[in-house]
Design a protein around this motif. Structure first.
Motif, PDB file in Angstrom:
ATOM      1  N   SER A 183       0.824  -1.213   0.000  1.00 24.39           N
ATOM      2  CA  SER A 183       0.000   0.000   0.000  1.00 24.39           C
ATOM      3  C   SER A 183       0.857   1.262   0.000  1.00 24.39           C
ATOM      4  N   LEU A 184       2.015   1.227   0.645  1.00 25.16           N
ATOM      5  CA  LEU A 184       2.905   2.387   0.606  1.00 25.16           C
ATOM      6  C   LEU A 184       3.425   2.636  -0.797  1.00 25.16           C
ATOM      7  N   VAL A 185       3.736   1.570  -1.518  1.00 25.36           N
ATOM      8  CA  VAL A 185       4.173   1.732  -2.910  1.00 25.36           C
ATOM      9  C   VAL A 185       3.019   2.229  -3.761  1.00 25.36           C
ATOM     10  N   GLY A 186       1.847   1.625  -3.620  1.00 23.12           N
ATOM     11  CA  GLY A 186       0.690   2.030  -4.418  1.00 23.12           C
ATOM     12  C   GLY A 186       0.252   3.451  -4.141  1.00 23.12           C
ATOM     13  N   GLY A 187       0.449   3.918  -2.910  1.00 19.81           N
ATOM     14  CA  GLY A 187       0.061   5.278  -2.562  1.00 19.81           C
ATOM     15  C   GLY A 187       0.962   6.347  -3.151  1.00 19.81           C
ATOM     16  N   GLN A 188       2.122   5.964  -3.648  1.00 16.45           N
ATOM     17  CA  GLN A 188       3.053   6.930  -4.226  1.00 16.45           C
ATOM     18  C   GLN A 188       2.711   7.291  -5.668  1.00 16.45           C
ATOM     19  N   PHE A 189       1.897   6.471  -6.314  1.00 22.62           N
ATOM     20  CA  PHE A 189       1.531   6.744  -7.705  1.00 22.62           C
ATOM     21  C   PHE A 189       0.402   7.760  -7.766  1.00 22.62           C
ATOM     22  N   ASN A 226      -2.653   2.215 -12.382  1.00 21.41           N
ATOM     23  CA  ASN A 226      -3.518   1.194 -12.973  1.00 21.41           C
ATOM     24  C   ASN A 226      -2.804  -0.148 -13.074  1.00 21.41           C
ATOM     25  N   ILE A 227      -1.537  -0.132 -13.484  1.00 26.86           N
ATOM     26  CA  ILE A 227      -0.767  -1.375 -13.579  1.00 26.86           C
ATOM     27  C   ILE A 227      -0.556  -1.976 -12.193  1.00 26.86           C
ATOM     28  N   TRP A 228      -0.261  -1.144 -11.200  1.00 28.20           N
ATOM     29  CA  TRP A 228      -0.072  -1.624  -9.830  1.00 28.20           C
ATOM     30  C   TRP A 228      -1.379  -2.229  -9.290  1.00 28.20           C
ATOM     31  N   THR A 229      -2.499  -1.583  -9.577  1.00 27.51           N
ATOM     32  CA  THR A 229      -3.796  -2.090  -9.130  1.00 27.51           C
ATOM     33  C   THR A 229      -4.110  -3.424  -9.790  1.00 27.51           C
ATOM     34  N   LEU A 230      -3.909  -3.511 -11.093  1.00 27.47           N
ATOM     35  CA  LEU A 230      -4.171  -4.769 -11.794  1.00 27.47           C
ATOM     36  C   LEU A 230      -3.221  -5.872 -11.337  1.00 27.47           C
ATOM     37  N   SER A 264      -3.103   9.378  -8.808  1.00 28.93           N
ATOM     38  CA  SER A 264      -4.391   8.736  -9.070  1.00 28.93           C
ATOM     39  C   SER A 264      -4.652   8.629 -10.567  1.00 28.93           C
ATOM     40  N   PHE A 265      -5.167   7.493 -10.974  1.00 29.27           N
ATOM     41  CA  PHE A 265      -5.567   7.208 -12.347  1.00 29.27           C
ATOM     42  C   PHE A 265      -4.418   7.328 -13.345  1.00 29.27           C
ATOM     43  N   SER A 266      -3.174   7.165 -12.888  1.00 33.50           N
ATOM     44  CA  SER A 266      -2.043   7.162 -13.811  1.00 33.50           C
ATOM     45  C   SER A 266      -1.838   5.741 -14.333  1.00 33.50           C
ATOM     46  N   ALA A 267      -1.034   5.611 -15.369  1.00 35.80           N
ATOM     47  CA  ALA A 267      -0.765   4.286 -15.931  1.00 35.80           C
ATOM     48  C   ALA A 267      -0.071   3.405 -14.894  1.00 35.80           C
TER      49      ALA A 267
END
Length: 135
Positions: A29-35, A43-47, A37-40
């Motif tokens: 979640s710390l890595v995902g929170g650095q991107f 989206n890749i991290w979420t998928l 919102s709605f960037s490529a």
């Protein structure tokens, strides 16, 4: 003569314990929170994380918790606000002709601009998804 009863114990794997999974989810979640919102990248991290959790959930790699036999009477009162939220979110999404009828997601964007809040939201999403994987 009586047969001895077999005793079986489900032993969870070392990586499947909360002392391991919570820090792993926190790091993800710390890595995902650095991107942004709605960037490529987001989206890749979420998928990627969602796909990995789906893969774990569909396989037999994670020890399952027993599912509840029946929902209690109070579950209906929890489903009512969730259904109302879904109806309002869908209606404002369909009627949105700009910012006249913003969705709840659009209203949450100012909060999610902060990296720490976005990481906390990521952690909540991953923890809820992990709970579904365990069922």
């Amino acid at each position: 003569m009586e047969q001895p009863h077999e005793i079986t114990v489900d032993v969870s794997r070392a990586w499947d314990r909360p002392v391991v999974t919570v820090p792993v989810l926190a790091c993800l979640s710390l890595v995902g929170g650095q991107f942004p919102s709605f960037s490529a990248q987001a989206n890749i991290w979420t998928l990627g994380t969602g796909g990995a959790l789906i893969w774990l959930g569909l396989g037999n790699r994670v020890q399952r918790r027993p599912a509840p036999r029946r929902l209690g009477r109070g579950a209906v009162w929890w489903l009512l606000p969730a259904a109302l939220f879904g109806v309002l979110e869908g209606a404002t999404f369909v009627m949105a002709v700009g910012d006249e009828f913003p969705t709840f997601s659009r209203l949450a964007d100012p909060l999610l601009e902060d990296d720490l809040v976005r990481s906390a939201a990521w952690f909540a999403w991953l923890a809820a998804f992990w709970g579904l994987v365990r069922r």
